[in-house]
Design an enzyme around this catalytic site. Structure first.
Site, PDB file in Angstrom:
ATOM      1  N   HIS A  51      46.454   9.849  -9.944  1.00  0.00           N
ATOM      2  CA  HIS A  51      46.612   8.732 -10.890  1.00  0.00           C
ATOM      3  C   HIS A  51      48.064   8.529 -11.314  1.00  0.00           C
ATOM      4  O   HIS A  51      48.377   7.553 -11.997  1.00  0.00           O
ATOM      5  CB  HIS A  51      45.707   8.915 -12.112  1.00  0.00           C
ATOM      6  CG  HIS A  51      46.246   9.817 -13.166  1.00  0.00           C
ATOM      7  ND1 HIS A  51      45.718  11.070 -13.413  1.00  0.00           N
ATOM      8  CD2 HIS A  51      47.253   9.658 -14.058  1.00  0.00           C
ATOM      9  CE1 HIS A  51      46.381  11.627 -14.410  1.00  0.00           C
ATOM     10  NE2 HIS A  51      47.331  10.797 -14.809  1.00  0.00           N
TER      11      HIS A  51
ATOM     12  N   ASP B 227      41.048  13.301  -8.389  1.00  0.00           N
ATOM     13  CA  ASP B 227      42.378  12.881  -8.858  1.00  0.00           C
ATOM     14  C   ASP B 227      43.456  13.868  -8.427  1.00  0.00           C
ATOM     15  O   ASP B 227      44.070  14.561  -9.250  1.00  0.00           O
ATOM     16  CB  ASP B 227      42.334  12.760 -10.386  1.00  0.00           C
ATOM     17  CG  ASP B 227      43.633  12.233 -10.970  1.00  0.00           C
ATOM     18  OD1 ASP B 227      43.804  12.350 -12.198  1.00  0.00           O
ATOM     19  OD2 ASP B 227      44.474  11.695 -10.199  1.00  0.00           O
TER      20      ASP B 227
ATOM     21  N   SER C  88      50.100  15.169 -16.879  1.00  0.00           N
ATOM     22  CA  SER C  88      49.289  14.803 -15.698  1.00  0.00           C
ATOM     23  C   SER C  88      49.892  15.362 -14.419  1.00  0.00           C
ATOM     24  O   SER C  88      51.104  15.287 -14.204  1.00  0.00           O
ATOM     25  CB  SER C  88      49.244  13.286 -15.549  1.00  0.00           C
ATOM     26  OG  SER C  88      48.585  12.682 -16.634  1.00  0.00           O
TER      27      SER C  88
END
Ligand SMILES: Cc1cc(Br)c(Nc2ncc[nH]2)c2c(Cl)c[nH]c12
Length: 303
Positions: free
Chosen positions: A52, A102, A231
């Site tokens: 992502h 992801d 992330s």
């Protein structure tokens, strides 16, 4: 020769103590998507991160990766998103963002010369992890790795966040969290419905698939939480003096940082954590076939 994975200079701090830590900067003209992410060095040419972090129009020349102590970024040759990653897959069912699978691998345009500040982390189901776990090479299986690293229990692990002082990143700090992999797993997953973007979902298992590891909350102890900027970073398990990555930070319920990032002060002083502040990480044991295929020529010897 195969350099040993998952070794850190224990008595040093920041990058020497987390030599696999990498920063990913995505420059784009006013697009959506992420500007900054974390990643891990997993071989001489590859960085493991979250899918992502990238949007469809991010090309390799817009991505800059900094590794080790060098300020000079590495060029990027290619980006490989997991083929089953599809953030918009459940939009028609009122789920705006879907983070299953992801994960992504960045292939660098230049080989990384390993050093004390740039060394790869161990990946599950590789010979390097068998050695790190001090198990016999000939008979140890991927399932043995999973039984040892992710037993049915609350598992001690950590992620790494930038620590800032007055808006300047001055270091890296390890944040201890427990992976709820036993009786507390269900409650951990159910708390995903406290995320503003998932509030009207009936079956939370639609977004929290079996591919996620869940951390955060206050039971059994108060866990620190991730920020959006974390992330792509690793969820790591330490076995004696070796470090094995078992997850990739994917998404969370509450972005505890907002703009100012995490400060270096004692994490427990932060009041903003609640019982439902949970974080979700892609379980690397669920994407081994993809890792094995993409990293086939990297000498990692998947078992
Ligand atoms: C690490 C991380 C990634 C993303 Br994407 C977040 N945002 C989000 N999660 C679900 C939908 N969007 C958050 C939050 Cl919030 C905390 N940590 C995050």
């Amino acid at each position: 020769v195969l350099s040993m994975c998952g070794l850190a200079k224990e008595h040093l701090k920041d990058q020497q103590n987390n030599p696999w830590n990498t920063k990913i900067a995505i420059t784009r003209s006013g697009g959506a998507g992420f500007g900054h992410c974390k990643g891990t060095l997993v071989s001489e040419y590859f960085i493991l991160t979250a899918a992502h972090c990238f949007t469809i129009d991010d090309t390799a020349d817009h991505i800059k990766v900094t590794i080790g102590d060098s300020k000079q970024p590495y060029p990027v040759a290619n980006i490989y998103l997991h083929p089953q990653y599809n953030v918009g897959k459940l939009k028609h069912r009122g789920i705006p963002e879907f983070y299953d699978y992801d994960v992504a691998l960045i292939k660098l345009g230049k080989k990384v010369e390993f050093s004390f500040s740039a060394r790869p982390i161990c990946l599950p189901c590789t010979q390097g992890t068998t050695r790190a776990l001090r198990k016999p090479l000939a008979t140890t299986t991927c399932q043995d790795h999973e039984n040892e690293l992710l037993p049915v229990a609350n598992i001690r692990s950590f992620f790494v966040s930038d620590c800032k002082y007055q808006h300047d990143t001055i270091g890296l700090v390890r944040r201890p969290v427990q992976i709820k992999n036993s009786d507390k797993k269900m409650a951990c997953e159910q708390d995903a419905r406290n995320a503003k973007f998932y509030k009207n979902i009936t079956n939370i298992k639609d977004v929290v698939t079996d591919n996620f590891l869940c951390t955060g909350g206050q039971d059994p102890v108060l866990d620190p939480n991730t920020c959006k900027g974390d992330s792509g970073g690793p969820l790591i398990i330490q076995k004696k003096l070796r470090y094995i990555q078992v997850g990739v930070i994917s998404w969370g319920v509450v972005d505890v940082c907002g703009h100012q990032g995490t400060t270096c002060e004692e994490p427990n002083k932060r009041k903003d954590r609640t019982s439902y502040s949970r974080d979700f990480h892609i379980n690397l044991f669920k994407v081994i076939p993809w890792l094995k295929e993409q990293l086939a020529d990297e000498g990692l010897e998947f078992i």
